[in-house]
Design an enzyme around this catalytic site. Structure first.
Site, PDB file in Angstrom:
ATOM      1  CB  THR A   1     -14.299 -12.130 -32.903  1.00  0.00           C
ATOM      2  OG1 THR A   1     -14.297 -11.444 -34.160  1.00  0.00           O
ATOM      3  CG2 THR A   1     -13.468 -11.336 -31.916  1.00  0.00           C
TER       4      THR A   1
ATOM      5  CB  SER B   1     -18.754 -12.732 -42.135  1.00  0.00           C
ATOM      6  OG  SER B   1     -19.831 -11.944 -41.695  1.00  0.00           O
ATOM      7  CG  HIS B   2     -19.136  -8.229 -43.587  1.00  0.00           C
ATOM      8  ND1 HIS B   2     -18.785  -8.874 -42.426  1.00  0.00           N
ATOM      9  CD2 HIS B   2     -18.492  -7.038 -43.564  1.00  0.00           C
ATOM     10  CE1 HIS B   2     -17.971  -8.094 -41.729  1.00  0.00           C
ATOM     11  NE2 HIS B   2     -17.775  -6.980 -42.390  1.00  0.00           N
TER      12      HIS B   2
ATOM     13  CG  ASP C   1     -22.374 -15.718 -42.483  1.00  0.00           C
ATOM     14  OD1 ASP C   1     -22.391 -14.491 -42.663  1.00  0.00           O
ATOM     15  OD2 ASP C   1     -22.108 -16.235 -41.385  1.00  0.00           O
TER      16      ASP C   1
ATOM     17  CG  ASP D   1     -23.343 -13.803 -39.421  1.00  0.00           C
ATOM     18  OD1 ASP D   1     -23.232 -12.934 -40.322  1.00  0.00           O
ATOM     19  OD2 ASP D   1     -22.373 -14.151 -38.703  1.00  0.00           O
TER      20      ASP D   1
END
Length: 548
Positions: free
Chosen positions: A46, A149-150, A309, A311
């Site tokens: 995703t 990401s995280h 990042d 988001d």
């Protein structure tokens, strides 16, 4: 079975658990993936392709192949404008940025990169694509964000954003994945490449001020005058991520009383407290990972953090500490649609199928249309771009919403704007978002939610992903009549990749894990803890029977 929480959760990371960065970088360049092994192949989920160089799932070969595949995709679709290229502060991101630039430049792609190798948040890149493409029909721009990401410090990630500015859809990622794996199988034959020094000197490589242009535009999304006028004290924790230099510029340019909790950038992320499973994750929605900022909550009127990042957002208030993601999504929706007079009356609210039913109740009270989709921000891109959606959020603390005039801001998740919105909300209402959520539950009911995991074989997971509503022999859930059994999202009729069962007072959804031999059950109840336990227990029983 319930998710087991590590005894180290919420504690500072012991030295033995820190990533060996030299070893990680060495493996990026020296380990060779074997494309005959599924774990070594490129797989776009995703949020792009993710992996670790130590597991041969994110190495130089992967990045070279994906970059060349994107060049082929651009040529195939006539994308001739610049490509915005950004990366975050994970240790593997800078090497991957270099590899990608070497391929893009060798293919003659015009590449826009941040000056001085500045980190680039995902929303700054999404916004840059949209601003460039506004009013254009040819010479459209796209972008690549290099970020996992995280995810933990040993992770690498690679995400493609097409000209719509958001995460690429399944058709695009499927084509890029297939072509990249073909290049891997061919031992990278067909990959064009030049040295990094030559790529930086190339006539097609230019610098772009992501930071300055993003920060200057924020006043068109957030009411900075209200925040400044209320003189509220703000705290920001970038969690060592890509926005580390954005927050001081935001404070300076918009004259906010904002304190940067830490400007430390450490590829080991040794300053983090451990997440629920005893691993380091820069997850601003996890109370275990957010111990530093939670401990400072009384120093600020409202505080916030973003993931690596930037988001995703996490909101820390004096009243309740870290707000659960679904609580803050509900407050954002309630506030925005009452305080953005220029937004279109027909603009809808986007939520994922596993987000809180509180959002449904808020949406109904606002008289707005709900657009419910499967997990994945890609489902929101077209709606955000056209203005059909003014807000889109997901349960994992990702969201984006329109500019104050109703036009599109970003079509990817933006952690910075929702974080600053918490300051606007506090400034204009005189109450922090935690207090406002308490008031909301007094009016609309108080949901309790939980998630658990249950064992499942690969075959059982496959059956669950394709389970039809008729396979569930059930008419009530925890004593309430069932109002819906869904295998497709009501908003766009896309497959949920699982099943969702709803009642007037609660719901559950079951989805197979993409990485482990388990499936995940999400549940929520508006009738208390005991009712929630019944929902989860009955959910596991009925799903186990259906996939046996």
């Amino acid at each position: 079975m319930s998710t087991t929480v590590s005894e180290l959760a919420g504690q500072p990371a012991p030295h033995r658990l820190l990533t060996d960065i030299p070893r990680l970088i060495t493996a990026y360049y020296t380990e060779r993936p074997d494309p005959s092994l599924p774990a070594h192949r490129i797989a776009f989920g995703t949020s792009g392709h993710r992996g670790s160089s130590l597991e041969c799932s994110f190495n130089e070969a992967h990045v070279l192949a994906m970059s060349q595949a994107i060049c082929a995709y651009r040529a195939r679709h006539g994308i001739t404008g610049p490509l915005f290229l950004g990366f975050d502060s994970h240790a593997l991101s800078a090497p991957a940025f270099a590899s990608a630039l070497e391929v893009l430049a060798a293919n003659g792609v015009e590449v826009l990169i941040a000056a001085g190798d500045e980190f680039t948040p995902t929303p700054a890149l999404s916004r840059a694509i949209l601003v460039h493409n506004r009013g254009r029909e040819t010479g459209l721009a796209d972008g690549i964000v290099i970020t996992p990401s995280h995810n933990p410090p040993d992770s690498g990630g690679f995400k493609y954003n097409p000209p719509n500015g958001g995460p690429a859809d399944t058709e695009a990622t499927g084509w890029i994945e297939t072509e990249a794996n073909r290049l891997l199988e061919a031992n990278l034959a067909g990959v064009k490449r030049m040295t990094l020094a030559a790529a930086r000197r190339a006539a097609t490589t230019h610098e772009f001020d992501f930071l300055g242009s993003y920060v200057a535009d924020l006043g068109n999304v957030i009411d900075m005058d209200a925040i400044r006028g209320a003189r509220i004290r703000l705290g920001a924790d970038p969690l060592g991520g890509a926005g580390v230099r954005y927050w001081p510029r935001i404070a300076e340019q918009h004259r906010l009383d904002l304190t940067l909790v830490s400007d430390e950038v450490d590829p080991r992320f040794a300053f983090m407290t451990l997440d629920w499973d005893g691993r380091i994750r820069m997850d601003p929605s996890s109370s275990y990972a957010m111990q530093r900022l939670i401990g400072l909550k009384d120093k600020f009127d409202v505080a916030f953090a973003c993931d690596t990042d930037h988001d995703r957002h996490g909101i820390v208030t004096r009243s309740v500490g870290l707000m659960p993601s679904n609580h803050y999504l509900s407050i954002m929706i309630e506030y925005l649609f009452r305080n953005r007079s220029q937004w279109k009356p027909a603009a809808a609210i986007g939520k994922t199928a596993v987000s809180s039913q509180m959002i449904d109740r808020v949406t109904t009270r606002l008289g707005r249309k709900l657009y419910e989709v499967p997990v994945g921000f890609k489902w929101y891109v077209d709606g955000l771009l056209s203005g059909a959606l003014a807000f889109a959020g997901e349960e994992s603390a990702g969201a984006s919403f329109s500019r104050r005039d109703g036009s599109v801001w970003t079509t990817d998740k933006d952690g910075i704007a929702p974080a600053l919105l918490s300051a606007e909300i506090t400034a204009r209402t005189g109450r922090d978002p935690g207090e406002l959520y308490r008031a909301l539950t007094a009016e609309l009911g108080e949901p309790l939610s939980s998630r658990l995991e249950a064992r499942a074989t690969r075959e059982q997971k496959r059956k669950l992903a394709k389970l039809s509503p008729s396979a569930l022999k059930i008419t009530t859930l925890a004593g309430d009549p069932i109002t819906g059994v869904l295998d497709r999202a009501p908003g766009n009729n896309a497959p949920l990749g699982g099943i969702k069962v709803t009642t007037a007072n609660g719901w559950f959804a079951a989805r197979p894990s993409g990485t482990e031999d388990v499936y995940k059950i999400y549940g929520e109840s508006f009738r208390g803890e005991e009712h929630l336990r019944r929902i989860l227990a009955e959910a596991q029983s009925v799903v186990d029977e259906a996939i046996a």
